[in-house]
Design a protein around this motif. Structure first.
Motif, PDB file in Angstrom:
ATOM      1  N   SER A   1       0.852  -1.188   0.000  1.00  0.00           N
ATOM      2  CA  SER A   1       0.000   0.000   0.000  1.00  0.00           C
ATOM      3  C   SER A   1       0.882   1.230   0.000  1.00  0.00           C
ATOM      4  O   SER A   1       1.706   1.427   0.894  1.00  0.00           O
TER       5      SER A   1
ATOM      6  N   ILE B   1       0.372   3.558   3.019  1.00  0.00           N
ATOM      7  CA  ILE B   1       1.035   3.161   4.257  1.00  0.00           C
ATOM      8  C   ILE B   1       2.500   3.543   4.221  1.00  0.00           C
ATOM      9  O   ILE B   1       3.075   3.949   5.225  1.00  0.00           O
TER      10      ILE B   1
ATOM     11  N   TYR C   1       4.421  -4.792   4.780  1.00  0.00           N
ATOM     12  CA  TYR C   1       2.956  -4.729   4.831  1.00  0.00           C
ATOM     13  C   TYR C   1       2.458  -5.422   3.570  1.00  0.00           C
ATOM     14  O   TYR C   1       2.727  -4.978   2.457  1.00  0.00           O
TER      15      TYR C   1
ATOM     16  N   GLU D   1      -0.793  -7.543   1.459  1.00  0.00           N
ATOM     17  CA  GLU D   1      -2.214  -7.891   1.389  1.00  0.00           C
ATOM     18  C   GLU D   1      -2.404  -9.275   0.766  1.00  0.00           C
ATOM     19  O   GLU D   1      -3.474  -9.848   0.825  1.00  0.00           O
TER      20      GLU D   1
ATOM     21  N   ILE E   1       3.064  -7.512   8.474  1.00  0.00           N
ATOM     22  CA  ILE E   1       1.630  -7.287   8.649  1.00  0.00           C
ATOM     23  C   ILE E   1       0.947  -7.889   7.437  1.00  0.00           C
ATOM     24  O   ILE E   1       1.261  -7.539   6.303  1.00  0.00           O
ATOM     25  N   LYS E   2       0.056  -8.822   7.659  1.00  0.00           N
ATOM     26  CA  LYS E   2      -0.733  -9.378   6.557  1.00  0.00           C
ATOM     27  C   LYS E   2      -2.161  -8.922   6.807  1.00  0.00           C
ATOM     28  O   LYS E   2      -2.795  -9.360   7.770  1.00  0.00           O
ATOM     29  N   SER E   3      -2.691  -8.080   5.970  1.00  0.00           N
ATOM     30  CA  SER E   3      -4.052  -7.599   6.198  1.00  0.00           C
ATOM     31  C   SER E   3      -4.990  -8.143   5.148  1.00  0.00           C
ATOM     32  O   SER E   3      -4.571  -8.766   4.176  1.00  0.00           O
ATOM     33  N   GLY E   4      -6.280  -7.906   5.359  1.00  0.00           N
ATOM     34  CA  GLY E   4      -7.277  -8.351   4.393  1.00  0.00           C
ATOM     35  C   GLY E   4      -7.719  -9.755   4.674  1.00  0.00           C
ATOM     36  O   GLY E   4      -7.129 -10.729   4.217  1.00  0.00           O
ATOM     37  N   ARG E   5      -8.772  -9.911   5.472  1.00  0.00           N
ATOM     38  CA  ARG E   5      -9.305 -11.231   5.733  1.00  0.00           C
ATOM     39  C   ARG E   5     -10.255 -11.561   4.616  1.00  0.00           C
ATOM     40  O   ARG E   5     -11.222 -10.853   4.382  1.00  0.00           O
TER      41      ARG E   5
ATOM     42  N   ASN F   1       0.216  -7.148  14.031  1.00  0.00           N
ATOM     43  CA  ASN F   1      -1.143  -6.836  13.592  1.00  0.00           C
ATOM     44  C   ASN F   1      -1.367  -5.378  13.289  1.00  0.00           C
ATOM     45  O   ASN F   1      -2.422  -5.013  12.791  1.00  0.00           O
ATOM     46  N   SER F   2      -0.419  -4.552  13.650  1.00  0.00           N
ATOM     47  CA  SER F   2      -0.652  -3.133  13.394  1.00  0.00           C
ATOM     48  C   SER F   2       0.685  -2.432  13.234  1.00  0.00           C
ATOM     49  O   SER F   2       1.739  -2.950  13.611  1.00  0.00           O
TER      50      SER F   2
END
Lengths: 713, 713
Positions: free
Chosen positions: A157, A160, A208, A210, A234-238, A273-274
């Motif tokens: 991102s 970010i 970071y 996704e 950080i792995k985001s996007g469930r 997580n953040s």
């Protein structure tokens, strides 16, 4: 990517003097700091920011790096031109590719092809660019270059990246390399992982993400990297599995996040997580030595915050060090009477820098102390700068980590600046210092992690291949216990079982399997067998088998006249075992993912299972068994004898090999596997294997026979 | 405490002109801001900070508040003097009381007695003092008074008061009243809770506590307060039960933190674990309206952070609002083509304040949206101040909460200041905005919470009293199922059971209880009954009972010649039920604490239980059953019929009444309670009741008989 980051000449294709254009911003970013050669490319020629522009890259010739900002549809031709010129490193800032539509996706595929032909490393498209502070190179949108530092960061991102840079600027956090990954057409996280691992200025790798382009490659790259440097992701996007059809327990329970969770822990990645956690942990990992253990000392000038810190430390798996008698004696001598010389060491509200220094030196010398949390609260006489200087002086030469928490506000601004300047990790809240200390400890273990190869059992691969081929030919893709030979071929013990169609066959099979036996009716139309007398338990001899068979054939048709009775299934009756499940589903990113859990409500209600990506090695297989919350139940509790965990581990490893050997297996489950007392082994009682679709019947309608065999109650 | 906080005159007993003395600091603190009358008291007389000093408080006469800083041993006499003068409000700053030693504890008890005699409200001793910003009164060590604000804070740690004030000063967070509780000799958290609840300037009540003086009083005070204002509490200091002897499952599982956890949730307290959370949540609760539901909209100028925010929101139990078609249409019209009009609403990287305003207004109007997370990242064109102004303008008049996350650093400093000035909640990291939104939602539910009375069943209290008296007389303090009459007296159904000593008695009892039956040998010397044939299952008639009895009496002596056979226990055999446990232990702070869990491994291995402080009302009893992770197993799963939960709830309520009626019960447990299908009730199968010690036999050696009855296997 060494050459890309260390480029001595950069061309900006689409360079511009018009404010608001990307080609303008990139030129500015470079001009502000970069000491190499900058080559503006613009068909109009002339001068851009005072530098003569070339009409095309061909006209100028070779550069180390080309940054492209022209409209998307013009880019394939330009990249081709770069290739012909011999350029190997490209960053495409422009958007308008697969993130937009089909047309864009086609353009992006063209780029990939061209890059392949010329061996070009391409970052992007649709990204903010790259930075290497040690080359003073800011080839990005961001007008300011980051401070020099020890953290490298890749991000999917751009926003970010912008936010982190802005935040880091305020907090004086430095970076080595930064990559905005964009669409990851060519260069992806695995390339960056390798590059950051090799970069001598990088001490901590952060990301970071996704999604991940190549799961198995990611595991390989991360295992290598995480043994050299801490890797924080950080792995985001469930994403939900949505409507995808699954027909095993394993499939029902496994979410896509289970695979990330498993993979990250299997390759030494510290998942965060953040972004605040990422920044907290990175600064500790970049600047502190690693502790040799998890025993911390807390030095404080106030009781309350020390109690809170103790709570958090214990909750996070750290130990409050038991100070030696010598340490306590020494502290007692050097500190005022009312000070606490037990850990936490309370140097009292009126503590001077000298008193802090004395306490710090004393606990650092204690062999029971692996690290120190240095806690300061603002009291009326607190010389915060002086106390900060003590921390700096010791942190710079100590072999044990010292993490500070100057827990206050206005009156600590000076101290905070001092610490930031010397890059001594300091956290407003003690909790964050403690959690960062925990990550230092975690990494001390990850660093030494071994990743041995998975064992290779001597198996009959051909037999399995034949069974699968045969099933495919028949158009079946769900196999049940009639295909137990698959397990046998891989050395997995199975319970004696047979499906028979006549009385004669049945009696013969019964004699072969041995008694006692269970008999179940086989009929696709009967789902509740016990309701129609279709299950007979505890058949002890030939006579009882005969009676049971005849009873079923005579009486079931009266109750279910429309049911077609295909025969009966015989199975050896087991007693004294514990039911467990071993399963596998294909994860779209990481491939085959194994699952282990106790049978029945433990899986269905408690969802108490452990996942690992296959192939697993012996350590990982053991971790699967030890990793469920109810593993005590296998280790012997409430008077039960311990169960044969070695057998479970062995079978997990064999299944790991099976699903790795046959990628066409889409789902697989032994449910239940009956595990007996230690030394007595385990037996597969039922199985279910689904082949990948591809011209076969639909997953939602498995073949009647296998289905009916499973729906017994 | 109204008069204390609104004092119009304050005496400082021990006022001093000598720097470094507490009496100097307190005078300075008052002089800096206080507009009321300040009376220095010092035996030397003269002038202190230019104000004429009195030699004693008597010499001056009545003041609204006396702050005492003289040495501990002189204080009782001085407080006595204050009492005689008619002073009702005192703050004792000085240390040297029960925190030091026995002698100090005696001094403190003297203080308590004197205060009782004169009706004096005394804060401390051993504290930092108090503040009321709305009276400009800083009667504390802290040289600066807090900013005026809506948060009131009580703390058991002076250092935490100092740290929070320092932090709040930097962040422009305001307070109404602050109390440093010190030793809580007279005024404790319950008085402060009441005062903060009544203070019209307080919107949020916050507390840092290490212990609670009066548990039941705390529950009452908090229930009242939490319906008027949010109450946030940090409870620190985990104490282990240590060596205290416990002999039930309930006792083994219950830690002291279980009681705090239960009590806090039963009285609407929002428990927080750290000061950063407390500050985050307080600022949202102080300044934002409460949402009507948990459906949030996210407005953002970047995709990545929005994805992370979505993840956190879902993880924290918030919903991502489904925007109406009208909203989406309107957004589509007003926003650029590439903007996302689905929630999260992405107004794109180049968003102007006007575009943010349009999106914010539009989503606020959507009936599906209960609150908004307003997310901003620093992009090259971002007008942060303008975008902050938009948030301020709307937050000030919206009925829905708007929580901001200006997620950046240097370039957001101006925007942050604007938001802080207008007290608009703003969080650096989106995660913290989301978690604060969740607390707003939680409090919207707590606010409307009812606390109905517990039911009063018609029970035979006298019968239980007699059983307990009798046991005490016999010197017994552990009662087993021979005391089932206790349950019967409280209307709790029990399984048919009898303990008999002769064949004749046994056969007679069997006929009364009905068949099938279980018979167990009763002998204190036999711990593994089944090994010696001391358990007979499924006795179906008089004849089988007779044979079983004779067999035991004949054969057991052969195997265990030294065992004294006291008789047998008969019990009706049950089938089809599910085992649950209902227990109680006395918590030192809150009194009787009930526990509910499923029997067997669920309690022993999974520790899946739910605690509540007794007496419980019906809602709380239901919450206990619904509160275990495995409650599905009672509600009907895997083809099982639902169990009779109403019966469990009824029995929990009756036990709640029993343990409340008889505080001499120290531990209590029905284990198992057999619960049958819905409508079929439940039966207590075994019980265990321990009386408090007090001249009885030691807890670790329960009476032989009860012990032997339980150790069957």
């Amino acid at each position: 990517m060494h050459d890309m980051f260390n480029a001595k000449s950069v061309a900006v294709i689409g360079a511009s003097e018009t404010k608001g254009k990307i080609g303008y911003d990139i030129m500015k970013s470079l001009l502000n700091y970069y000491k190499g050669k900058i080559v503006p490319i613009n068909p109009k020629g002339g001068k851009i920011h005072g530098i003569p522009a070339y009409a095309s890259i061909k006209e100028h010739g070779l550069v180390d790096l080309a940054v492209i900002t022209i409209p998307a549809h013009l880019i394939p031709a330009t990249v081709e031109e770069c290739g012909e010129t011999g350029i190997k490193n490209i960053v495409v800032i422009s958007a308008g590719f697969k993130e937009i539509d089909e047309e864009g996706a086609k353009l992006e595929n063209q780029l990939v092809e061209i890059c392949k032909n010329y061996g070009i490393k391409l970052v992007g498209p649709n990204c903010l660019g790259i930075m290497n502070t040690y080359n003073d190179m800011n080839a990005s949108f961001s007008s300011d270059i980051a401070h020099k530092g020890k953290i490298s960061f890749m991000t999917q991102s751009g926003a970010i990246m912008a936010a982190i840079l802005d935040y880091a600027d305020k907090k004086n956090i430095g970076f080595s390399r930064i990559v905005s990954l964009g669409n990851k057409a060519v260069i992806n996280e695995n390339h960056c992982m390798k590059d950051f691992m090799e970069d001598e200025n990088t001490e901590v790798i952060t990301a970071y993400l996704e999604g991940i382009v190549d799961g198995p490659g990611f595991i390989r790259a991360s295992r290598r990297a995480s043994r050299k440097k801490p890797v924080l992701v950080i792995k985001s996007g469930r994403t939900s599995k949505g409507s995808e059809a699954v027909s095993s327990h394993t499939g029902t329970i496994a979410g896509s996040d289970s695979a990330y969770e498993a993979a990250f822990s299997q390759c030494g990645i510290i998942r965060v997580n953040s972004l605040d956690e990422m920044m907290d942990y990175s600064s500790a990992l970049a600047f502190s030595p690693l502790p040799k253990g998890n025993r911390i000392a807390i030095i404080t000038n106030a009781g309350g915050p020390a109690i809170m810190t103790t709570d958090v430390a214990i909750k996070n798996g750290l130990e409050i060090a038991q100070l030696t008698c010598e340490t306590r004696e020494k502290l007692k001598e050097g500190l005022p009477d009312t000070a606490s010389v037990k850990n936490p060491v309370d140097v009292l509200g009126d503590a001077s820098p000298e008193r802090y220094a004395f306490a710090l030196e004393t606990v650092l010398e204690d062999p029971n102390v692996d690290g120190v949390i240095y806690l300061v609260t603002p009291q009326s006489v607190t010389d915060a700068e002086g106390i900060a200087d003590v921390a700096i002086e010791h942190a710079e030469r100590s072999e044990k980590p010292i993490l500070c928490s100057f827990f206050g506000g206005t009156s600590f601004e000076g101290a905070e600046k001092l610490l930031a300047l010397k890059q001594i990790p300091n956290y407003l809240y003690p909790k964050r210092a403690v959690k960062s200390m925990k990550k230092l400890y975690d990494y001390s273990i990850i660093k030494d992690q071994e990743y041995p190869k998975s064992p290779e059992f001597d198996v009959d691969k051909v037999a399995v291949k034949n069974i699968i081929e045969e099933a495919k030919e028949k158009g079946m893709h769900t196999l049940g216990l009639e295909s137990f030979d698959i397990l046998k071929a891989y050395g997995i013990p199975t319970v004696g079982t047979a499906i028979t169609k006549t009385l004669e066959e049945t009696v013969k099979a019964a004699e072969e399997i041995g008694y006692p036996l269970v008999m179940k009716i086989v009929s696709p139309q009967i789902s509740h067998k016990s309701d129609v007398g279709g299950i007979k338990l505890n058949l002890k001899n030939r006579g009882e088998v005969k009676v049971a068979y005849e009873d079923m054939m005579e009486n079931i048709p009266k109750k279910e006249p429309n049911a077609h009775l295909e025969g009966v299934q015989l199975q050896k009756m087991l007693s004294g075992g514990k039911e467990v499940i071993i399963g596998m589903v294909q994860d779209p990113t990481f491939g085959p993912m194994l699952m282990f859990g106790l049978g029945g409500i433990y899986v269905e209600v408690l969802k108490d299972v452990k996942f690992q990506i296959a192939p697993v090695n012996e350590t990982e297989a053991k971790d699967m068994v030890a990793g469920i919350k109810t593993h005590e139940l296998l280790e012997g509790t409430r008077g039960d004898k311990p169960k044969d965990i070695d057998s479970i581990v062995d079978i997990i490893l064999r299944i790991s090999q099976l699903v790795t050997d046959f990628p066409e297996i889409n789902e697989f489950e032994i449910n239940p596997l009956m595990v007996f007392d230690e030394g007595d082994g385990a037996l597969a009682v039922d199985m279910r294997l689904m082949l990948k679709e591809g011209g076969f019947d639909n997953l939602l309608q498995p073949s009647g026979e296998a289905m009916s065999l499973r729906s017994s109650n």
